[in-house]
Each structure stands twice: as C-alpha cells, then as structure tokens.
Write an enzyme that holds these catalytic residues in place. Structure first.
Site, PDB file in Angstrom:
ATOM      1  N   ARG A  57       0.903  -1.445   0.000  1.00 41.18           N
ATOM      2  CA  ARG A  57      -0.006  -0.003  -0.078  1.00 41.18           C
ATOM      3  C   ARG A  57       0.739   1.239   0.047  1.00 41.18           C
ATOM      4  O   ARG A  57       0.392   2.471  -0.334  1.00 41.18           O
ATOM      5  CB  ARG A  57      -0.899  -0.058   1.122  1.00 41.18           C
ATOM      6  CG  ARG A  57      -1.803   1.378   1.261  1.00 41.18           C
ATOM      7  CD  ARG A  57      -3.151   1.034   1.709  1.00 41.18           C
ATOM      8  NE  ARG A  57      -3.121   0.528   3.272  1.00 41.18           N
ATOM      9  CZ  ARG A  57      -2.601   1.212   4.381  1.00 41.18           C
ATOM     10  NH1 ARG A  57      -2.342   2.272   4.401  1.00 41.18           N
ATOM     11  NH2 ARG A  57      -2.652   0.435   5.352  1.00 41.18           N
ATOM     12  N   LYS A 207      -6.531   5.407 -19.689  1.00 34.52           N
ATOM     13  CA  LYS A 207      -6.853   5.724 -20.823  1.00 34.52           C
ATOM     14  C   LYS A 207      -5.514   5.431 -21.858  1.00 34.52           C
ATOM     15  O   LYS A 207      -5.434   4.660 -21.950  1.00 34.52           O
ATOM     16  CB  LYS A 207      -7.352   7.158 -20.948  1.00 34.52           C
ATOM     17  CG  LYS A 207      -8.401   7.343 -19.815  1.00 34.52           C
ATOM     18  CD  LYS A 207      -9.788   6.595 -20.161  1.00 34.52           C
ATOM     19  CE  LYS A 207     -10.901   6.799 -19.037  1.00 34.52           C
ATOM     20  NZ  LYS A 207     -10.910   7.390 -18.028  1.00 34.52           N
TER      21      LYS A 207
END
Ligand SMILES: Cc1ncc(COP(=O)(O)O)c(C=O)c1O
Length: 391
Positions: A57, A207
């Site tokens: 994390r 994207k």
C-alpha cells in the site's frame, strides 16, 4: 553510461535507465509485504532511510518502475501511480487542500471530478469556485480569494476545449496557488504541462497510458515537496495500484509513442471528413483550423489527440440510433484504448449533472463523444457514414 537526453518514445520503452543485467522486462512483484533481517532494518525502512519497500500500500517495485518512467516522460521529480484516475485526483486534493480553503476549477472537467468536488469536498468544507476555461488565469489574478489550488483539464472532456496551460500556470504561480492539470486527453506524448509551469500533472492512466482498455489506473506527478503530501494522503486513503495492473500499465506505456501517432492521425482524418457532413452541426477537434482554440493547441501540443466529439443535427432519439447503429465503434464509455468507442456524454460520463451546468460545458443531448482507436481510418469513416444514414 551516456547522459544524452532521450526522446519520448525511447522513454516509453526504456525509461531513463540502462539495463545491464537481469530480466529485460520488470517482473510482477505480486506481494503485499516485504521481509526484513531484523527490527533495526525494519525501523530504518519504515522511516524511509533504506529505500526498501515495506508494504505494497506504501510502495512496490513493479509500481515504482512505472513511477520512474512517468517522471522521465513528464519531466517531474516524483510520480505516484494509483488504482484509478479518481484515486489520483482525490489523494492530491485531500493531501493538499485543508478545510476552509478554496479551489478554483475550470467548469469543463470530467463528470466524476465534478461529483467529487460537489458531493464529497463540500462535506469537508472545501469550496470549489467554477469558472469558464478562458477565464481561469484572469480569475486567479483578479479575484480577492486566495485560492489554494487551481484545477483544470485540457483538452476538456468531452468538447475538446483547450486551456492555455502556460498562462494559467504563470497566473497560479504569481498568486502562490498550486496548479494541477488533468492531462488525460493530451497524454505525455502530445503535451508537457510541467515544462510549461504546471505543478501537478495527473492522468487517468486507464486511458492512453494503459492503452488497451484492460486496467483502471491513475498517475500524479510533480515536485517532491507537494508529492510528499499527496503520497501521505494516498497511503492512508488506500487507492493502491495492484502490482499486476502496474505491469500491464508499463507494457501499455511501451507502445504509447507509436499508438499516439496513429490516434492523432486517425482523429485528424475523421475530423476533416466529418466537418464537411451536413448531418453534423459541429465537430469539436482542436486540430481543425475552425476550432476556437486552435492557435493555443498548436502552441502547446505536438499532436491534437485521438478524441473528438460531434453535435448531430438530431434529437436524443436520433443520436441514440446513430450510436446504436455503429459496428466498428464500440458502444462504451472510457477512451484512449486501441479500439474506437462512441458514447453520449449526457447519458453516460456526464449523467446526473444539471442541464445548466451541461449547457455551460457545451454538452447537449445530440453530443456524441468519439474515442478514435488505431484501426484503419477508412473503416472508421465507413462506419460513421453508414450510421449517419441510419439515423
Ligand atoms: C478526463 C478524465 N479524468 C479522470 C477520469 C477518471 O479516471 P478513472 O476512471 O481512471 O478513475 C476520467 C475517466 O473517464 C477522465 O475521462
């Protein structure tokens, strides 16, 4: 080792380092935790003195490899790669803006960001003032409000407005305001906002960076001092990138240069053709000389991108029929992948935003957003022409 500056496509494939041994491809370090020899080494690592990873994390080698590559591409000191573009935006804002402070935002931004600002930030007493894309710099300079952060997107989603990046960055710097850009539509190949003075550059790496519509990811890059606060917030908010997704992101970035060339050329070809079609009221594409911000786009972009949107001479029913008739274009949200996609923002990415705000963003029920992929442009044109006839 040579110190020559590498060009973008080389950076996409190799980053800045020279590999002299070990695997040619950075492996997937699929582990949540890392082992230490003793308590002293553990403590030193927790305190950041060893550079060793402690817990995924916080950091992970596969993800760090992408972070270094993004620094090379954006020209920044530090990049954090997160599990989504929204994790990048929310971690940056929560890390940098405190209760009672105000953000200045362009009014043409991604719908999810609008919802984050209006629904979540308002609960923390962080106010957001919206202003037209053309007015950002003036508002920064003339307003009595000491804005903590100025957030904008260029090219904008979905109507491809262009913000003068340098002008806004200079105005923000003059007022001591942190500038932050969502550079998703531009990609690090077509524009370099940090070189133009923007502090923080974020991408929905879902994207163009990922490029294959198979991961959700986000990046945020900037100077070390600001990034320390962003990383601190991200660590606690937990929008952590999975190592396997980092591996796929790195693989995607390797072909970013060559993909962007094809996205740019396909979209330019289609924009020209569509702008002459009587069934289309308007084509929004910054590469067209008729685009209101074409001169700014030419100044700050090396390619005009693979996104375009069109206003059909039709109502919502006709517009829906047009999109539903497409065969090569997939009827899906998202963008920046190798496959072409079509969507109606009012029914998808910008659904739920009130009509007045939509009007201000130039979005109507006949707006169709096209993410132009890397297929043969003639096939894409045929598909669009057939569906315009079917409308
Ligand atoms: C311009 C822009 N910014 C941010 C986001 C959010 O990114 P993500 O879906 O990776 O969280 C999107 C998603 O579509 C986007 O188009």
């Amino acid at each position: 080792m040579t110190t020559r500056k590498r060009k973008p496509s080389t950076l996409c494939v190799q980053g800045e380092h020279t590999q002299t041994s070990g695997p040619a491809v950075v492996p997937i370090m699929q582990t949540s935790t890392f082992v230490f020899e003793d308590q002293q080494q553990m403590l030193d690592s927790v305190q950041g003195k060893t550079g060793k990873d402690v817990y995924t994390r916080w950091s992970n080698p596969t993800t760090k490899n992408v972070e270094e590559k993004m620094n090379a591409l954006e020209g920044t000191e530090d990049t954090h790669v997160l599990a989504s573009g929204m994790a990048a935006i929310s971690s940056a804002i929560i890390g940098l803006v405190k209760n009672g402070e105000t953000i200045l935002s362009s009014d043409s931004i991604y719908g999810g960001t609008v919802h984050l600002f209006n629904k979540i930030l308002s609960q923390s007493c962080i106010e957001v003032d919206y202003v037209d894309t053309d007015e950002l710099a003036n508002r920064l300079l003339d307003s009595g409000t000491a804005y903590k952060l100025c957030f904008f997107e260029t090219p904008t989603n979905p109507t491809l407005k262009i913000v003068d990046i340098k002008k806004v960055a200079d105005a923000a710097r003059a007022k001591g305001t942190i500038s932050m850009i969502d550079s998703t539509f531009g990609s690090p190949i077509n524009q370099k906002p940090h070189e133009l003075g923007v502090d923080l550059v974020m991408h929905s790496a879902t994207k163009y960076l990922g490029g294959h519509s198979d991961i959700i990811a986000g990046t945020i890059s900037g100077p070390k001092d600001l990034m320390a606060d962003v990383r601190g917030a991200a660590k606690l908010l937990g929008g952590t990138m999975d190592p396997f997704a980092s591996f796929l992101l790195d693989r995607g970035i390797k072909t970013l240069g060559v993909r962007m060339e094809k996205h740019n050329s396909n979209a330019s070809y289609l924009a020209e053709k569509l702008s002459r079609n009587p069934r289309i009221r308007k084509v929004h594409y910054p590469g067209l000389s008729s685009h209101p911000h074409h001169d700014i786009a030419r100044k700050q972009m090396s390619g005009f991108g693979g996104m375009l949107s069109i206003e059909l001479e039709s109502d919502l029913a006709g517009t829906s029929k047009f999109v539903d008739s497409l065969e090569v274009f997939l009827n899906a949200v998202s963008l920046g992948g190798v496959e072409s996609l079509a969507s109606i923002p009012a029914l998808s990415t910008h659904y739920g935003i009130d009509e007045r705000a939509l009007n201000e963003m130039d979005i109507s029920s006949s707006t169709v957003r096209l993410s132009i992929g890397i297929e043969d442009p003639e096939d894409l044109l045929d598909d669009l022409m057939y569906s315009l006839d079917a409308m």
